[in-house]
Design an enzyme around this catalytic site. Structure first.
Site, PDB file in Angstrom:
ATOM      1  N   ASP A  64     -41.741  37.373  15.642  1.00 11.17           N
ATOM      2  CA  ASP A  64     -40.928  38.621  15.942  1.00 11.17           C
ATOM      3  C   ASP A  64     -40.184  38.846  14.438  1.00 11.17           C
ATOM      4  OD1 ASP A  64     -39.196  40.328  16.590  1.00 11.17           O
ATOM      5  OD2 ASP A  64     -38.201  39.065  18.274  1.00 11.17           O
ATOM      6  N   ASN A  91     -45.736  46.809   7.205  1.00 14.24           N
ATOM      7  CA  ASN A  91     -46.332  47.711   8.198  1.00 14.24           C
ATOM      8  C   ASN A  91     -45.782  47.694   9.619  1.00 14.24           C
ATOM      9  OD1 ASN A  91     -48.508  49.662   8.823  1.00 14.24           O
ATOM     10  ND2 ASN A  91     -49.349  47.983  10.194  1.00 14.24           N
ATOM     11  N   TYR A 163     -37.056  56.956  16.369  1.00 15.03           N
ATOM     12  CA  TYR A 163     -38.186  56.496  15.402  1.00 15.03           C
ATOM     13  C   TYR A 163     -37.946  57.331  14.160  1.00 15.03           C
ATOM     14  CZ  TYR A 163     -43.210  56.219  13.733  1.00 15.03           C
ATOM     15  OH  TYR A 163     -44.113  56.059  13.014  1.00 15.03           O
TER      16      TYR A 163
END
Length: 257
Positions: A64, A91, A163
């Protein structure tokens, strides 16, 4: 790929067989790099097996990356297995996860959902970058490539403000870090994929890809080639830049044709 021996690359968010992270790991590995790949689930070990079957030296870590302990585990794996870190591809990150945190417009998004999206898409990049910079400064060499998006830095769609904010933040982090590390032999760049046909792409996203000037969605490999270029030794005078990989969609003015 290198005149200094095999480079060591960490690629985060590489668990999907059709994702950008795994495509980048595969390309860097076949170009001679030793790779450490991460995801949040055990499927990363399947990707490790696929890379090794191609003759690539690879290790995998379940981590994580919003948590410092997970970040430390990844960097420690690279150091213990291959002796250091030369390349980092950030990424990891995604849009809202179904059943977890929903997307939403600015006036409808709960604060905890906002924070969770920023953690997934921006804090992971910050923590991983911070963790490898000591290794890269000491070596006098490093390549960091951050996967942002056209959504936020150059365009937007409705209903996912967190986002968009996070991916725009990735570009700010990229540019600031590039300035801070420019004289240390470290370059920091970002790529901004558009509509890419990965395993997680929805029918709507594929429809949007078909409406681009190129007439199709991009592939993970097409993004990976840009990542590999920026991660290479030949990109030594390119830093602090954002390269858009979207089939000219963000510059098209005649989408109704």
């Amino acid at each position: 790929m290198t005149t200094q021996g095999p480079r060591v690359a960490i690629i985060t968010g590489a668990g999907s067989t059709r994702g950008i992270g795994f495509a980048a790991a595969r390309l860097l590995g076949t170009s001679g790099a030793q790779v450490v790949i991460t995801s949040t689930t055990n499927r990363i070990f399947g990707r490790v097996s696929e890379l090794r079957a191609r003759g690539i030296r690879a290790e995998g870590v379940v981590a994580d990356l919003t948590d410092q302990a997970g970040v430390d585990a990844v960097v420690t794996c690279a150091s213990d297995s291959f002796g250091g870190v030369d390349i980092l591809v950030n990424n990891a990150g995604m849009t809202a996860v179904s059943g977890s945190y929903a997307s939403g417009a600015t006036d409808r998004l709960p604060l905890d959902h906002w924070r969770a999206s920023l953690d997934r898409n921006l804090t992971t990049t910050f923590l991983m970058t911070r963790a490898v910079l000591g290794h890269m400064r000491a070596a006098g060499y490093g390549r960091i490539v951050n996967v942002s998006s056209v959504s936020g830095p150059v365009a937007a769609y409705g209903g996912d403000v967190a986002y968009h904010a996070a991916k725009a933040g990735v570009v700010g982090l990229t540019r600031s870090t590039a300035i801070d590390t420019a004289r240390a032999g470290v370059t920091v760049n970002a790529v901004a994929p558009g509509w890419i046909d990965t395993a997680s792409a929805s029918d709507h996203e594929r429809k949007m890809g078909a409406a681009t000037p190129v007439g199709r969605s991009g592939t993970a490999d097409e993004v990976a080639y840009v990542i590999a270029f920026l991660a290479g030794e030949g990109a030594s005078y390119i830093t602090g830049q954002l390269i858009t990989v979207d089939g000219a969609n963000s510059i098209s003015e005649e989408r109704g044709r």
